[in-house]
Design a protein around this motif. Sequence first.
Motif, PDB file in Angstrom:
ATOM      1  N   TYR A 121      79.463 -23.584  64.681  1.00 56.82           N
ATOM      2  CA  TYR A 121      79.350 -22.814  65.915  1.00 56.82           C
ATOM      3  C   TYR A 121      79.422 -23.770  67.114  1.00 56.82           C
ATOM      4  N   LEU A 122      78.693 -24.881  67.029  1.00 58.32           N
ATOM      5  CA  LEU A 122      78.728 -25.862  68.119  1.00 58.32           C
ATOM      6  C   LEU A 122      80.122 -26.475  68.249  1.00 58.32           C
ATOM      7  N   LEU A 123      80.760 -26.741  67.096  1.00 54.73           N
ATOM      8  CA  LEU A 123      82.125 -27.286  67.136  1.00 54.73           C
ATOM      9  C   LEU A 123      83.064 -26.310  67.835  1.00 54.73           C
ATOM     10  N   LEU A 124      82.932 -25.023  67.510  1.00 56.91           N
ATOM     11  CA  LEU A 124      83.793 -24.021  68.136  1.00 56.91           C
ATOM     12  C   LEU A 124      83.560 -23.970  69.646  1.00 56.91           C
ATOM     13  N   LEU A 125      82.294 -24.086  70.061  1.00 57.88           N
ATOM     14  CA  LEU A 125      82.007 -24.070  71.499  1.00 57.88           C
ATOM     15  C   LEU A 125      82.629 -25.294  72.186  1.00 57.88           C
ATOM     16  N   CYS A 126      82.587 -26.452  71.523  1.00 62.79           N
ATOM     17  CA  CYS A 126      83.198 -27.656  72.112  1.00 62.79           C
ATOM     18  C   CYS A 126      84.714 -27.505  72.214  1.00 62.79           C
ATOM     19  N   LEU A 127      85.335 -26.948  71.185  1.00 62.30           N
ATOM     20  CA  LEU A 127      86.784 -26.712  71.244  1.00 62.30           C
ATOM     21  C   LEU A 127      87.110 -25.766  72.399  1.00 62.30           C
ATOM     22  N   THR A 128      86.251 -24.750  72.569  1.00 63.38           N
ATOM     23  CA  THR A 128      86.432 -23.808  73.675  1.00 63.38           C
ATOM     24  C   THR A 128      86.365 -24.545  75.014  1.00 63.38           C
ATOM     25  N   ALA A 129      85.394 -25.435  75.130  1.00 62.24           N
ATOM     26  CA  ALA A 129      85.226 -26.188  76.376  1.00 62.24           C
ATOM     27  C   ALA A 129      86.477 -27.027  76.673  1.00 62.24           C
ATOM     28  N   LEU A 130      87.005 -27.694  75.651  1.00 60.04           N
ATOM     29  CA  LEU A 130      88.196 -28.522  75.863  1.00 60.04           C
ATOM     30  C   LEU A 130      89.390 -27.655  76.257  1.00 60.04           C
ATOM     31  N   ALA A 131      89.508 -26.492  75.618  1.00 61.47           N
ATOM     32  CA  ALA A 131      90.632 -25.615  75.944  1.00 61.47           C
ATOM     33  C   ALA A 131      90.545 -25.100  77.375  1.00 61.47           C
ATOM     34  N   VAL A 132      89.330 -24.864  77.847  1.00 63.70           N
ATOM     35  CA  VAL A 132      89.139 -24.437  79.244  1.00 63.70           C
ATOM     36  C   VAL A 132      89.728 -25.491  80.185  1.00 63.70           C
ATOM     37  N   VAL A 133      89.399 -26.755  79.903  1.00 59.91           N
ATOM     38  CA  VAL A 133      89.834 -27.837  80.785  1.00 59.91           C
ATOM     39  C   VAL A 133      91.362 -27.977  80.771  1.00 59.91           C
ATOM     40  N   LEU A 134      91.958 -27.718  79.600  1.00 62.67           N
ATOM     41  CA  LEU A 134      93.414 -27.834  79.481  1.00 62.67           C
ATOM     42  C   LEU A 134      94.150 -26.988  80.519  1.00 62.67           C
ATOM     43  N   LEU A 135      93.668 -25.770  80.694  1.00 61.81           N
ATOM     44  CA  LEU A 135      94.447 -24.824  81.491  1.00 61.81           C
ATOM     45  C   LEU A 135      93.894 -24.568  82.875  1.00 61.81           C
ATOM     46  N   MET A 136      92.782 -25.252  83.242  1.00 64.56           N
ATOM     47  CA  MET A 136      92.141 -24.871  84.500  1.00 64.56           C
ATOM     48  C   MET A 136      93.011 -25.157  85.718  1.00 64.56           C
ATOM     49  N   ARG A 137      93.893 -26.167  85.609  1.00 67.29           N
ATOM     50  CA  ARG A 137      94.714 -26.490  86.791  1.00 67.29           C
ATOM     51  C   ARG A 137      95.705 -25.378  87.102  1.00 67.29           C
ATOM     52  N   ILE A 138      96.286 -24.817  86.070  1.00 62.71           N
ATOM     53  CA  ILE A 138      97.343 -23.829  86.294  1.00 62.71           C
ATOM     54  C   ILE A 138      96.771 -22.459  86.598  1.00 62.71           C
ATOM     55  N   VAL A 139      95.731 -22.066  85.843  1.00 62.31           N
ATOM     56  CA  VAL A 139      95.222 -20.705  85.980  1.00 62.31           C
ATOM     57  C   VAL A 139      93.994 -20.648  86.870  1.00 62.31           C
ATOM     58  N   GLY A 140      93.298 -21.771  87.027  1.00 65.78           N
ATOM     59  CA  GLY A 140      92.065 -21.766  87.806  1.00 65.78           C
ATOM     60  C   GLY A 140      90.885 -21.416  86.919  1.00 65.78           C
ATOM     61  N   ILE A 141      89.699 -21.918  87.277  1.00 64.23           N
ATOM     62  CA  ILE A 141      88.566 -21.780  86.366  1.00 64.23           C
ATOM     63  C   ILE A 141      88.029 -20.355  86.309  1.00 64.23           C
TER      64      ILE A 141
END
Lengths: 249, 279
Positions: B186-206
């Motif tokens: 569960y913690l691993l999945l949350l960390c993967l989610t966090a990294l994926a957020v950062v990947l796209l934040m520039r284009i789509v915005g947070i």
Amino acid sequence: MPFTPVLAFENVSFSYGSVPVLENASFSILERESVCIVGPNGGGKTTLVKLVLGLLEPSAGEIRVFGGSPKAVRPRIGYMPQHLLYDPLFPVTVRDIVLMGRLKSGGVRGFFGWPDGEDRDAAADALRRVGMEDFCRRSFSSLSGGQRQRVLIARALAGRPDLLLLDEPTASVDTLVEARLLDLLRELNERMTIAMVTHDLGFVAEMVEKVVCVNRRVVVHSTADISGEMIHDIYGGHVRMVRHDGERG
Amino acid sequence: MNDFFQAIVDPDFPLLRYALLMGLLSSAAMGVVGSYVVTRRITYIAAAISHCVLGGIGAAVYCQSVLGWQWFDPLYGALASALLSALLMGFVSLYAKQREDTVISAVWSVGMAVGLLFLSRSPPSVDAMSYLFGSIVLVSQEDLWLVVVLDAVVAAVGVGFYPKFLALCFDEEFAELRGVRPKAYYLLLLCLTALAVVLLMRIVGIILVVALFTLPPAVAGQFARRLWQMMLWAVLFCALFINVGIAVSYRQNLPSGPVIVLLAGGTYLLAAIGKKRFG
């Protein structure tokens, strides 16, 4: 050689916070025996099952499964939870689900969880046993209640268990399916010990030898002497009984 | 449309190429992680993580412009705050006896508040709106490399542990009985989610990035029969939404994030109606 029961509870108590759920439960289940666990809602049936699986720890007393601690022998237990709890939209096929019963913890494959040929064979075998082999590519959500039940039993069987633990196998299943389920369980009982939680004593009375009645206390009856007193024990109140053998009670 | 294609090949205008490439690459991680997030029903945690990222961005912008720490790129701030908030919410929901949704709301709003305070103390040249709603102007070549690495890591971990994540998302209790440690994954999945957020934040915005977690898998979920099929289609839809969205926003001079999200939301609506009528 000392004789070890499959499952033994010794003075087991369990409470959620200050609410006692089980008090001083002692009973045992022998090899190849089939028992059914009955009792009113909130009486502690599911708690008892979770204690056997090691998902809960008793607050007092000791539980031995195959002579060891519940957690250590988990791979030898096949468990079927109530099927009502699943997300009906989950994208998953019958075979995917049965393969979950083959997950293991050792080795590289175990680390990542990918199945090998042996796992696939065991899954196919389990599906054949419950008569669902033609459905392996079907999505779980497209199945009827009885079919889903069988898939979940196959998942429990895929790990080739010695003890099969079923939680409410007859919930939301019609009479015809019930009869077929009973045949299946009888057949499985030749190879493994079966314990099942049920509301439905009529379903199991002709198959099981022991009835474990759970209502905070645990009392074990033999099915040979099902009586009004026992029904009272089980359901915790007055129940109108219908006798099917023509006698008036 | 022609001038859009001309702009793509224009050697003096690399931003558009970077943005398109970044969108295509991040779609891989987004589709994989998004499908887990949707089936495990934790999209609201993904939303909280993405909002919290503003805290890290604000801190980084402040350190760069006021303290003169030039190396402290907002991307690093975003990474740190995303991982921190993911782990915080994970540990609290697993171990503390608090209401989970309350904790999520708290982390969500406190993270944003921290970011807004830092931004208010930074020179006004920094365009907070670009971080909130996305802008391809923020994309640089160095970012692209970081995105490639992050994307590869997230997609590889997500795909590698597929059987375990599948079992956990479908039935956590049973997976635990088969020796999968639910808390760790569960913690691993949350960390993967966090990294994926950062990947796209520039284009789509947070603020809008959660839409790309949810909507492509949701569209795919209308017809996918297995989790990996859902992932594959989610990757394709995500790439499609991002690229068409960037093209439209470039042509009409609109911010890229809202255009991408409207496109994704509209497609989901159509897919859901289509399934109801014909499915």
